[in-house]
Design a protein around this motif. Structure first.
Motif, short mmCIF file in Angstrom:
data_model
loop_
_atom_site.label_atom_id
_atom_site.label_comp_id
_atom_site.label_asym_id
_atom_site.label_seq_id
_atom_site.Cartn_x
_atom_site.Cartn_y
_atom_site.Cartn_z
N GLU A 1 -4.91 56.01 9.14
CA GLU A 1 -5.13 54.90 7.96
C GLU A 1 -4.51 55.21 6.76
O GLU A 1 -3.79 54.66 6.27
N GLN A 2 -4.81 56.46 6.37
CA GLN A 2 -4.14 56.99 4.94
C GLN A 2 -2.79 56.87 5.11
O GLN A 2 -2.09 56.51 4.06
N ALA A 3 -2.17 57.38 6.28
CA ALA A 3 -0.69 57.46 6.38
C ALA A 3 -0.15 56.02 6.29
O ALA A 3 0.77 55.96 5.56
N LEU A 4 -0.79 55.21 6.89
CA LEU A 4 -0.10 53.85 6.82
C LEU A 4 -0.50 53.13 5.49
O LEU A 4 0.47 52.37 5.03
N ARG A 5 -1.47 53.20 4.93
CA ARG A 5 -1.76 52.98 3.51
C ARG A 5 -0.59 53.24 2.71
O ARG A 5 -0.17 52.68 1.82
N LEU A 6 -0.28 54.73 2.67
CA LEU A 6 0.75 55.49 1.97
C LEU A 6 2.14 54.64 2.07
O LEU A 6 2.78 54.29 1.33
N MET A 7 2.34 54.39 3.25
CA MET A 7 3.70 53.89 3.60
C MET A 7 3.75 52.53 3.26
O MET A 7 4.76 52.20 2.83
N MET A 8 2.56 51.74 3.35
CA MET A 8 2.67 50.17 2.81
C MET A 8 2.87 50.14 1.28
O MET A 8 3.62 49.12 0.77
N GLN A 9 2.28 51.27 0.63
CA GLN A 9 2.10 51.05 -0.81
C GLN A 9 3.35 51.96 -1.78
O GLN A 9 3.69 51.24 -2.66
N ASN A 10 4.14 52.53 -0.71
CA ASN A 10 5.19 53.34 -1.58
C ASN A 10 6.57 53.19 -0.72
O ASN A 10 6.83 53.87 0.25
N GLU A 11 7.32 52.32 -1.35
CA GLU A 11 8.82 52.22 -0.84
C GLU A 11 9.43 53.40 -1.03
O GLU A 11 10.40 53.82 -0.12
N GLN A 12 9.43 54.18 -2.22
CA GLN A 12 10.21 55.44 -2.39
C GLN A 12 9.93 56.50 -1.31
O GLN A 12 10.72 57.03 -0.81
N LEU A 13 8.62 56.62 -0.80
CA LEU A 13 8.25 57.23 0.10
C LEU A 13 8.65 57.07 1.57
O LEU A 13 9.54 57.76 2.16
N ARG A 14 8.69 55.86 1.95
CA ARG A 14 9.57 55.18 3.07
C ARG A 14 10.97 55.62 3.21
O ARG A 14 11.50 55.91 3.96
N GLU A 15 11.44 55.28 2.08
CA GLU A 15 12.82 55.64 1.78
C GLU A 15 13.36 57.00 1.92
O GLU A 15 14.18 57.64 2.79
N ARG A 16 12.81 57.87 1.51
CA ARG A 16 12.79 59.48 1.58
C ARG A 16 12.39 59.90 3.11
O ARG A 16 13.28 60.60 3.40
N LEU A 17 11.46 59.54 3.46
CA LEU A 17 10.99 60.01 5.03
C LEU A 17 12.28 59.47 5.79
O LEU A 17 12.61 60.40 6.89
N SER A 18 12.68 58.18 5.63
CA SER A 18 13.65 57.49 6.58
C SER A 18 15.09 58.53 6.55
O SER A 18 15.72 58.52 7.41
N ARG A 19 15.39 58.81 5.53
CA ARG A 19 16.61 59.54 5.27
C ARG A 19 16.44 60.95 5.94
O ARG A 19 17.74 61.52 6.51
N GLU A 20 15.45 61.33 6.14
CA GLU A 20 15.24 62.60 6.85
C GLU A 20 15.14 62.57 8.60
O GLU A 20 15.47 63.42 9.22
N THR A 21 14.85 61.31 9.01
CA THR A 21 14.51 61.21 10.46
C THR A 21 15.70 61.48 11.34
O THR A 21 15.78 62.14 12.14
N ARG A 22 16.80 60.70 10.91
CA ARG A 22 17.97 60.75 11.77
C ARG A 22 18.73 62.19 11.46
O ARG A 22 19.18 62.73 12.71
#
Length: 359
Positions: free
Chosen positions: A315-336
């Motif tokens: 729940e905490q991870a999903l809430r963070l992802m929903m509320q923080n667009e910068q976090l989503r973009e940072r994680l996304s850059r590292e996945t690939r």
């Protein structure tokens, strides 16, 4: 590599089951370029595969299995034409390991035995419960003992297999990041989409997240997209079911903002090779995973995704992802980056081809 001839034996038609597609089928071009010859022979035909998970139809399934045994017997007469036999999971889905015994002990062929699940444990579809008593799960252990090399999809499988055969190769499930999973997710812009993909046999793991998603539905507006062969038996306002289709597989995944891979901690799950997480991350989608099996090796916590041990973690991870667009973009850059360097066809090609070389 000197020219060699390889016979691939697998349960299902070549490009249907994910384990076959991502364990060896995507290396066939590399084999051709290396001057190798191969033939692929499935136990089930395309028509039989289409019947496999449909309820009932016992007589037609029985005929399909009988036809599979007939085709396998005919193929045994051609073993002299090949230098190596690559067996993915099993040569036949039920009965004693007669083909494995014949190939290794009678024909004396060098067998590479490949698996990406804890296949020595009982596991079957509810729609094929009647046939379950015909499956002999110890077959895989016998084949491990008889094989020339073992190709295993994670460390847990390697450790188990090494009890029976010292010639074990860690051969991870990989992604073709150049020709197939070669785009980046659209899900980061616009509507937030939580996604999951898999077969009907693994949708049961989603039930552990239903309370989490119900609480999130009270505070956020999002879609929960499930891509599978059959709809999941869960009730959520946010749920959208999309039937899995190879033609739209990548396009459907690209709609995800974040991908889920929940698992229970049990011996069967320990054998999983993280395929869902690999797919998500190859497309720039951060993965939220249970710390089971190879997942903790694929996902770097808070770098390219989240490792979630408890319901609160999810729940905490999903809430963070929903509320923080910068976090989503940072994680996304590292996945690939992680997939290309460690779990791509390109990074693992030489390791795969080495399966057909002397030790």
């Amino acid at each position: 590599m000197s020219a060699c001839r390889v016979l691939f034996l697998m349960p299902y038609p070549l490009h249907e089951a994910p384990s076959q597609r991502f364990r060896f089928a995507q290396y066939l071009d590399a084999m051709e370029k290396a001057g190798m010859y191969y033939e692929c022979h499935s136990f089930l035909t395309d028509r039989a595969w289409s019947l496999l998970y449909r309820p009932g139809r016992f007589f037609r399934k029985f005929l399909s299995i009988a036809n599979g045994f007939r085709r396998r017997i005919t193929l045994m007469l051609r073993l002299h034409e090949f230098d190596y036999v690559f067996i993915h999971r099993e040569a036949s889905p039920m009965g004693p390991p007669i083909f494995e015994f014949f190939i290794t002990r009678i024909a004396k062929k060098k067998v590479i035995f490949d698996f990406d699940d804890a296949i020595w444990l009982p596991n079957y579809s509810e729609s094929n419960r009647f046939f379950a008593f015909l499956k002999r799960h110890r077959n895989s252990i016998n084949t491990m003992k008889w094989a020339w090399k073992l190709s295993c999809g994670n460390d847990y499988l390697c450790r188990f297999a090494s009890q029976y055969n010292p010639n074990v190769v860690y051969n991870p499930t990989t992604i073709d990041t150049e020709n197939y999973h070669n785009r980046l997710s659209m899900g980061r812009a616009g509507r937030f989409v939580i996604g999951w993909t898999g077969s009907h046999s693994t949708t049961r793991y989603l039930k552990m997240l239903v309370p989490v998603l119900e609480r999130l539905e009270r505070d956020f507006d999002f879609d929960f997209i499930v891509i599978a062969d059959l709809p999941p038996d869960i009730r959520l306002r946010s749920l959208i079911f999309r039937p899995w289709r190879k033609e739209t597989e990548i396009e459907d995944l690209l709609s995800f903002t974040v991908g889920l891979m929940p698992l229970q901690e049990d011996p069967w799950s320990e054998g999983k090779c993280g395929f869902k997480a690999l797919q998500y991350m190859s497309l720039g989608i951060p993965a939220l995973v249970s710390p089971v099996g190879v997942n903790s090796r694929i996902v770097d916590h808070e770098v390219n995704g989240f490792i979630c041990r408890t319901e609160k973690d999810w729940e905490q991870a999903l809430r963070l992802m929903m509320q923080n667009e910068q976090l989503r973009e940072r994680l996304s850059r590292e996945t690939r980056k992680k997939i290309i360097s460690h779990y791509s066809v390109l990074s693992n090609k030489e390791n795969f081809l080495s399966l057909f070389r002397p030790n």
